[in-house]
Design a protein around this motif. Structure first.
Motif, PDB file in Angstrom:
ATOM      1  N   GLY A   1       6.690  -0.243   7.955  1.00 39.49           N
ATOM      2  CA  GLY A   1       6.716  -0.279   9.413  1.00 39.49           C
ATOM      3  C   GLY A   1       7.163  -1.624   9.943  1.00 39.49           C
ATOM      4  N   ALA A   2       6.670  -2.705   9.335  1.00 41.26           N
ATOM      5  CA  ALA A   2       7.083  -4.049   9.754  1.00 41.26           C
ATOM      6  C   ALA A   2       8.576  -4.262   9.501  1.00 41.26           C
ATOM      7  CB  ALA A   2       6.259  -5.105   9.021  1.00 41.26           C
ATOM      8  N   LEU A  45      10.622  -2.081  12.071  1.00 40.93           N
ATOM      9  CA  LEU A  45      10.598  -2.660  13.416  1.00 40.93           C
ATOM     10  C   LEU A  45      11.474  -3.899  13.507  1.00 40.93           C
ATOM     11  CD1 LEU A  45       9.451  -2.599  16.278  1.00 40.93           C
ATOM     12  CD2 LEU A  45       7.503  -3.908  15.438  1.00 40.93           C
ATOM     13  N   ALA A  46      11.349  -4.800  12.539  1.00 38.25           N
ATOM     14  CA  ALA A  46      12.162  -6.025  12.557  1.00 38.25           C
ATOM     15  C   ALA A  46      13.645  -5.696  12.428  1.00 38.25           C
ATOM     16  CB  ALA A  46      11.736  -6.955  11.431  1.00 38.25           C
ATOM     17  N   SER A  68      19.611  -6.653   8.791  1.00 47.85           N
ATOM     18  CA  SER A  68      18.980  -5.654   9.667  1.00 47.85           C
ATOM     19  C   SER A  68      19.067  -4.264   9.048  1.00 47.85           C
ATOM     20  CB  SER A  68      19.651  -5.648  11.039  1.00 47.85           C
ATOM     21  OG  SER A  68      19.413  -6.861  11.695  1.00 47.85           O
ATOM     22  N   LEU A 122      15.212  -2.890  13.321  1.00 48.10           N
ATOM     23  CA  LEU A 122      15.687  -2.268  14.560  1.00 48.10           C
ATOM     24  C   LEU A 122      15.827  -3.285  15.684  1.00 48.10           C
ATOM     25  CD1 LEU A 122      13.662   1.070  14.502  1.00 48.10           C
ATOM     26  CD2 LEU A 122      16.120   0.778  14.105  1.00 48.10           C
ATOM     27  N   ARG A 123      14.980  -4.285  15.694  1.00 46.11           N
ATOM     28  CA  ARG A 123      15.052  -5.341  16.715  1.00 46.11           C
ATOM     29  C   ARG A 123      16.055  -6.426  16.357  1.00 46.11           C
ATOM     30  NH1 ARG A 123       9.764  -7.928  17.837  1.00 46.11           N
ATOM     31  NH2 ARG A 123      10.785  -8.570  19.741  1.00 46.11           N
TER      32      ARG A 123
END
Length: 154
Positions: free
Chosen positions: A67-68, A71-72, A18, A74-75
């Motif tokens: 961006g992908a 986002l991944a 992450s 952070l999630r």
């Protein structure tokens, strides 16, 4: 241990993947958007470019990948597909940096190659840790007849 394996199978990520995804995502969004927002300052650092539109196109693609990843990360949902995208993007950009920097592009791209190399190493460490966590996998089922292989009840 079973919970960790279940998380891996569910696509959930631990801190290393992450964090790598977030770091690479921020790096890619920043470097990808830069030539779009201010091509002149980008060229002041990286050297003049004959095709501004092409630089902006590549920048847009790098920003989308970033961006992908961001986002991944952070999630905390860094699955195998995203790991491939991250490591493959870093390897592709590093290869271009190393191959073309001595001949056709500014040597400043060698600094980018170093950053990409750090990212690749991080993804390799992450993959090795996941492989170690999973442990030995059971062998695939052995079929004794064509009916078994097709899933027919015997």
């Amino acid at each position: 241990m079973e919970e960790a394996i279940a998380q891996l199978r569910a696509g959930e990520s631990r801190p290393l993947p992450s964090g790598l995804a977030v770091a690479q995502g921020v790096f890619y969004v920043g470097t990808g958007v830069w030539p779009i927002v201010h091509l002149r300052s980008f060229e002041a650092v990286t050297g003049p470019k004959p095709e501004g539109w092409l630089v902006k196109t590549v920048g847009a693609l790098i920003a989308v990948v970033g961006g992908a990843l961001l986002l991944a990360g952070l999630r905390r949902r860094v699955g195998p597909e995203l790991r491939l995208l991250a490591a493959g993007s870093a390897a592709s950009l590093a290869a271009v940096d190393v191959i073309y920097s001595p001949q056709r592009i500014s040597p400043v791209y060698l600094l980018d190659a170093v950053a990409e190399g750090v990212l690749i190493a991080g993804w390799c460490v992450s993959a090795a840790r996941d492989w170690k966590l999973r442990g030995p996998q059971p062998p695939p089922p052995q079929y004794t007849s064509p009916e078994d292989a097709a899933g027919f009840p015997t």
